[in-house]
Design a protein around this motif. Structure first.
Motif, PDB file in Angstrom:
ATOM      1  N   GLU B 178     -32.637  22.901 -19.619  1.00 31.43           N
ATOM      2  CA  GLU B 178     -31.648  22.639 -18.581  1.00 31.43           C
ATOM      3  C   GLU B 178     -31.939  23.501 -17.356  1.00 31.43           C
ATOM      4  OE1 GLU B 178     -27.373  22.175 -19.590  1.00 31.43           O
ATOM      5  OE2 GLU B 178     -28.077  23.020 -21.462  1.00 31.43           O
ATOM      6  N   TYR B 217     -15.308  26.421 -18.302  1.00 28.52           N
ATOM      7  CA  TYR B 217     -15.593  26.394 -19.729  1.00 28.52           C
ATOM      8  C   TYR B 217     -14.638  27.333 -20.435  1.00 28.52           C
ATOM      9  CZ  TYR B 217     -18.290  26.289 -24.034  1.00 28.52           C
ATOM     10  OH  TYR B 217     -18.681  26.118 -25.338  1.00 28.52           O
ATOM     11  N   TRP B 247     -25.944  32.360 -23.464  1.00 29.39           N
ATOM     12  CA  TRP B 247     -25.442  31.023 -23.177  1.00 29.39           C
ATOM     13  C   TRP B 247     -25.655  30.738 -21.703  1.00 29.39           C
ATOM     14  CZ3 TRP B 247     -22.581  29.014 -27.520  1.00 29.39           C
ATOM     15  CH2 TRP B 247     -22.373  29.965 -28.543  1.00 29.39           C
ATOM     16  N   THR B 252     -22.173  22.756 -19.264  1.00 29.06           N
ATOM     17  CA  THR B 252     -21.415  23.570 -20.198  1.00 29.06           C
ATOM     18  C   THR B 252     -22.286  24.734 -20.624  1.00 29.06           C
ATOM     19  OG1 THR B 252     -22.240  22.246 -21.997  1.00 29.06           O
ATOM     20  CG2 THR B 252     -20.112  21.631 -21.083  1.00 29.06           C
ATOM     21  N   ASN B 254     -24.250  26.143 -23.139  1.00 28.72           N
ATOM     22  CA  ASN B 254     -24.920  25.918 -24.413  1.00 28.72           C
ATOM     23  C   ASN B 254     -25.603  27.197 -24.860  1.00 28.72           C
ATOM     24  OD1 ASN B 254     -24.299  23.171 -24.427  1.00 28.72           O
ATOM     25  ND2 ASN B 254     -25.995  22.778 -23.021  1.00 28.72           N
ATOM     26  N   ARG B 255     -25.769  27.290 -26.169  1.00 30.06           N
ATOM     27  CA  ARG B 255     -26.465  28.481 -26.634  1.00 30.06           C
ATOM     28  C   ARG B 255     -27.947  28.317 -26.384  1.00 30.06           C
ATOM     29  NH1 ARG B 255     -24.886  29.899 -32.120  1.00 30.06           N
ATOM     30  NH2 ARG B 255     -26.361  28.333 -32.808  1.00 30.06           N
TER      31      ARG B 255
END
Lengths: 326, 728
Positions: B178, B217, B247, B252, B254-255
């Motif tokens: 990402e 979040y 994260w 969002t 994400n880990r």
């Protein structure tokens, strides 16, 4: 808005009540003497002597002839408003907490605290027009809820009773049979002890204040939650304006904590909220202890607050108040 | 025998460090450090695997097989039926010492000839006993050829599943990651922050225009102790019992990676966020021993452990002899700016500098400095400043020196006399170093404070001494202007200290430090410069109950004063546009935070019970050159126009939205009320009856009464002329 300070009580205030005409103000405190004041200038008119304990609550009949007071001395006394003569004393085995006249003033509802072996209870008694016929027999007794029942009111046409107290639940009872008809939802309802409850002028809705730092507005018939007002401090008192769409909420830090923190930490303010928008309008400062009692004058042009500090502050609104735009 | 012989080897195979395994396997990594064939363990020795037992025990208790208290002993002598009882007696003696063996709890299988098979099962009363037995008897030497190999019965399944042939791990196909920097592309250039209260952790946009935070979040029980942004804001780190995790991502959180380090207590990122240091300490089994400390250096992106440091807490305590007890965090300080080239820690009489390239000591040896007490890196270049206190009973002076890395050349040194303490403050771009020196007075009964100011970037590094006007003043706080040439000091002796601003480079006095101004008698004990300089918040925390003063240092004027009652923390957002003040759960009441504009206007507030943390998401440094920035500053009007239009539009949209909302609420209310009114009127009759026929509800009491109301509208006094003034 310069308040009039009514200094007549030696101990924390517990309850304030205007009569229907709005010319007299009745105050109860932990000292043993309920007091009546002129509502327009705060002059003391008289006291009702006879109780031997803190007086928790009072109510006045529609025609301002009878006053009823509930006290920790385990009695509820009926007074002649004008002369201060005690007409009758209902005696119980535990302290009386809340009293309320029914529509027509022929019935009165009284709650008593749990004490020794006694459970908390709601009692309905007859009030006789003729003093000589007055007796102490109960028409109805309801037991069941745990803990103190801090407030009780009559529903429309005296058909129901609404109670609220230490368990944080509001209950509607059938005033004939004593059956519990409705309970407030434990999720949306109050999370901690409910300290105050008062009706709107037309009795259509009522407001409750709780130590969970919020006040809530409910439908009297359906017990639907209408509005929630969130504050920063435990709420001890709440009242609905009969004139504008405002509610006033008072409370503050626990009295036992007051000496341990800065005076500003207490938040001993009477906060005004817009009833419909749930938005804060403003606050009235002045007390130096938590506010225990609040009441609007039936004309909506003044209100009183009574505090743990022993003062009653009578406020007549400025002209600006009536032109607040939201 | 053959079927169980695999067992001792199994852990070796599992030890492939580049595979991220769930924490349960973690035990085996430690386990493998024991070379089973050679180590002889006397009973009571725990061979260094103690640290993980507590965790493992919990899991053992949860196993559903019910064999958590059974161990398997291998490498027993194979004996014939005649000697069976004797062997059983020996085993019972050895294993009975450790715990209570259940009735019929010892089982030695025999083959058809009655010979034993060389292994036995032992069942203890509790899984704990079985654990202890495994630890203490694994490797027990019965004689030369019989060294016990002890395993938990429950572990067998796991070991059996290990394939006999080594299969190379499958390489996963590349999936594009990402965009981790997506938050920087916010259209309105807003900043994010994270708040932690109760069990909740929430990330918000700071939406000053709407006067409220905009949720991004939210997650309950996200972390077990705290959260932390990486220094460039790319990652948000959370702490768990098994280790740390980071994260981030586009939309969002994400880990992205996990870093296994059981019982991790503290973490620290390198300034360029390439590396992460994790720290844990373990209570020793023997209370007389010191605490055991474990530090891991991870590669942030791959999650691999690059280097592990272990030792007793004393080894990692800062300062040489006479230093403060305990480990001060961070143990490793990162140097060399954002390239993350070096990290260093202080030891006894030495500073150990490590290279990140090799993860080893620079030039394989530490920098020897006798009695060194403190050191710090320049924030931008590999330059160390270090402080050595007085030695030899006052014969050797204390000194502060600047050492360049990797050459280890001492660039500058300053000797100081009768020093009690020193503190070093680097300016954010590494141009200046201020050393606060507490010196004893002649009587040695009290101390006074002065500053030594180093100009790092100038030739020969000139040093200037700054003394306070009033020598009795205590220094409450010191802070450099970020990216600037000024600094501020809070100093004073009483409850209302003074604040003085100095400049290292005032226009008419370039080479010398000049005093700009002194603000007298302020209720402040902390200084917070805006990250872009120029503005400074003078805050009175703790005893001052949260007094705030927003000060413009360019104009030397106060922009606003305010109060956030009981505030404990003040933080600037990374762009210097907003300030947050928060009351954390050190206080019972008032928990929550306020957001202010840089010039001290309260924008909004949020109260949250049990409020723990407020952290702005940091931003990476700007990609614009200094010239570009100048250019923008010059043409600011042109750029700001666009935003002003947007602001105005948003304002209109918002107010119409508000009105809409209010109207809706009113309509709902009126609906409800009219329903009620109908019922109310229906009941009017009955109500009258209840009141013995007293008529309607409202009007009956009103008697016509005439009241004369006199209202004074205005009183004016006018001097009326008599008409015969002098006319010239």
């Amino acid at each position: 808005m310069r308040p009039i300070l009514l200094k007549g009580h030696e101990r924390p205030l517990t309850f304030l009540k205007y009569n229907r005409d709005g010319d007299l103000l009745f105050s109860c405190a932990k000292d043993h003497t309920p007091t009546v004041w002129y509502a327009h200038n705060g002059e003391r008119l008289g006291t009702y002597r006879g109780h031997n304990g803190a007086v928790w609550c009072c109510d006045v009949s529609r025609d301002t002839t009878r006053l009823i007071t509930g006290s920790a001395d385990q009695s509820v006394k009926l007074w002649d408003c004008e002369t201060g003569v005690q007409l009758h004393s209902f005696n119980f085995d535990s302290p009386a907490r809340a009293v309320s006249f029914a529509e027509g003033d022929k019935l009165v509802v009284i709650t008593t605290d749990p004490f020794m072996e006694q459970q908390s209870a709601i009692h309905v008694k007859n009030i006789e027009g003729d003093r000589s016929k007055q007796n102490s027999d109960s028409v109805l007794t309801i037991t069941g809820p745990q803990g103190r029942i801090n407030r009780v009111l009559w529903g429309p046409l005296n058909k129901t009773l609404i109670s609220a107290g230490e368990d944080g639940t509001i209950r509607i009872w059938d005033a004939e049979t004593g059956k519990c008809l409705k309970e407030s939802d434990p999720d949306t309802g109050h999370q901690k002890v409910i300290t105050s409850m008062s009706k709107s002028a037309d009795g259509s809705h009522f407001i409750t204040g709780s130590h969970d730092k919020s006040a809530k507005l409910w439908d009297t018939r359906t017990l639907t939650l209408l509005k929630t007002y969130v504050t920063e401090r435990p709420v001890n008192a709440a009242a609905i304006s009969p004139l504008l769409d405002h509610v006033v909420i008072g409370g503050g830090q626990e009295a036992s904590q007051v000496t341990m923190s800065d005076r500003r930490a207490g938040k001993f303010e009477a906060k005004f909220f817009h009833k419909i928008f749930e938005e804060e309008i403003g606050g009235v400062k002045g007390h130096f202890g938590p506010i225990n009692a609040l009441a609007f004058n039936p004309d909506g042009r003044s209100f009183v607050s009574g505090g743990e500090d022993g003062y009653v502050r009578l406020h007549h609104f400025d002209a600006d108040y009536f032109h607040i735009k939201m | 025998m053959a079927d169980v012989a695999v067992a001792p080897e199994a852990p070796h195979r599992l030890m492939t460090p580049d595979v991220m395994e769930p924490p349960r396997i973690n035990l085996n990594i430690d386990w493998s450090q024991v070379d089973l064939d050679s180590v002889v363990l006397p009973p009571g020795e725990d061979c260094g695997i103690k640290s993980d037992d507590e965790e493992e025990e919990e899991e053992v208790l949860e196993t559903d097989t019910g064999f958590g208290n059974v161990i398997v002993v291998d490498n027993l002598p194979i004996v014939a039926i005649e000697k069976f009882d004797k062997l059983e007696g020996v085993i019972r003696k050895i294993f009975g010492q450790i715990g209570v063996i259940c009735e019929d709890g010892l089982w030695m299988p025999k083959d058809e000839n009655g010979k034993t098979k060389g292994y036995a099962f032992i069942e203890y009363n509790t899984p704990q006993e079985a654990q202890t037995a495994r630890e203490q008897t694994n490797g027990y030497k019965l004689d030369r050829s019989h060294v016990f190999v002890v395993n938990m019965f429950d572990d067998f399944d796991k070991y059996m599943k290990v394939p006999d042939e080594w299969v190379p791990p499958e390489s996963k196909p590349y999936t594009p990651g990402e965009n981790l920097l997506a938050w920087l592309t916010d259209e309105r250039g807003r900043d994010q922050f994270v708040v932690r209260f109760g069990a909740e952790t929430e990330v918000y946009w700071n939406d000053a225009r709407q006067g409220k935070p905009d949720p991004v979040y939210h997650r309950t029980f996200w972390t077990e102790s705290f959260v932390q942004w990486s220094p460039l804001g790319t990652y948000l780190a959370t702490i768990h019992r098994q280790g740390a995790a980071v994260w981030g991502g586009e939309k969002t959180f994400n880990r992205l990676m996990r870093y296994i380090h059981p019982q991790v207590k503290l973490i620290d990122f390198s300034p360029g966020e390439k590396f992460m240091v994790t720290y844990s300490s373990h209570e020793p089994s023997n209370p007389r021993d010191t605490q055991r400390v474990t530090l891991n250096v991870f590669d942030v992106r791959s999650g691999k452990v690059l280097r592990e440091f272990k030792g007793s807490a004393d080894d990692f305590a800062t300062g040489g002899t006479g230093g403060v007890a305990g480990v001060s965090w961070p143990v490793f300080r990162w140097g060399g700016g954002r390239e993350d080239k070096y990290f260093a820690r202080i030891g006894k009489n030495a500073i150990s500098v490590y290279e990140t390239e090799t993860m080893g000591l620079l030039d394989k040896k530490s920098l020897k400095v006798d009695n060194v007490l403190d050191f710090s890196w320049s924030p931008t270049e590999p330059l160390l400043s270090l402080f050595v206190p007085e030695g030899g009973g006052g014969n050797q002076p204390a000194r502060v020196s600047l050492v360049s890395i990797p050459s280890r050349e001492e660039l500058r040194q300053k000797n100081l006399f009768s020093v009690s303490d020193c503190k070093m403050y680097w300016q954010s771009s590494g141009e200046y170093l201020a050393v606060k020196v507490d010196r004893y007075t002649k009587t040695k009964k009290s101390t006074y404070t002065g500053f030594e100011l180093f100009r790092i970037k100038e030739r020969d590094i000139p040093i200037e001494v700054l003394e306070l006007e009033n020598k009795n003043d205590k220094i409450v706080a010191f802070a450099w202007e970020p990216k600037g040439h000024r600094f501020a000091i809070i100093h004073g002796d009483g409850p209302r200290p003074d604040i003085t601003f100095y400049s290292m480079r005032s226009p008419n006095n370039v080479g010398r430090v000049t005093k700009l101004t002194t603000l007298k008698g302020k209720q402040a004990n902390a200084l917070y410069w805006s990250p872009i300089g120029r503005f400074c918040v003078l805050a009175g925390l703790k005893a001052y109950n949260g007094q705030l003063e927003f000060y413009n240092v360019d104009e030397l004027e106060t922009m606003a004063t305010a109060e956030h009652f009981m505030a404990t923390d003040v933080d600037w957002d990374p762009t210097g546009r907003f300030v947050s003040t928060s009351v954390t759960s050190v206080h019972q009441m008032e928990n929550g935070f306020n957001i202010w504009s840089f010039n001290g206007k309260l924008l909004y507030r949020l109260s949250r019970d049990r409020f723990f943390q407020f952290l702005w998401r940091p931003r990476p440094p700007t990609l614009l050159t200094a010239e570009d920035e100048m250019e923008i500053a010059k043409n600011l009007r042109k750029y700001s126009k666009k935003y002003e239009v947007e602001d105005a539009e948003a304002n209109i949209a918002m107010s119409t939205q508000d009105i809409e909302h209010h109207r809706k609420l009113i309509d709902e209310w009126k609906d409800w009320l009219s329903q009620w009114k109908n019922l109310y009127e229906e009941e009017a009759e009955q109500r009258m009856e209840l009141r013995d026929g007293e008529p309607s509800d409202e009007e009956e009491d009103y008697e016509a009464e005439e009241v004369e109301v006199e209202e004074i509208i205005n009183i004016e006094e006018e001097v009326v002329g008599y008409g015969f003034e002098q006319v010239d």
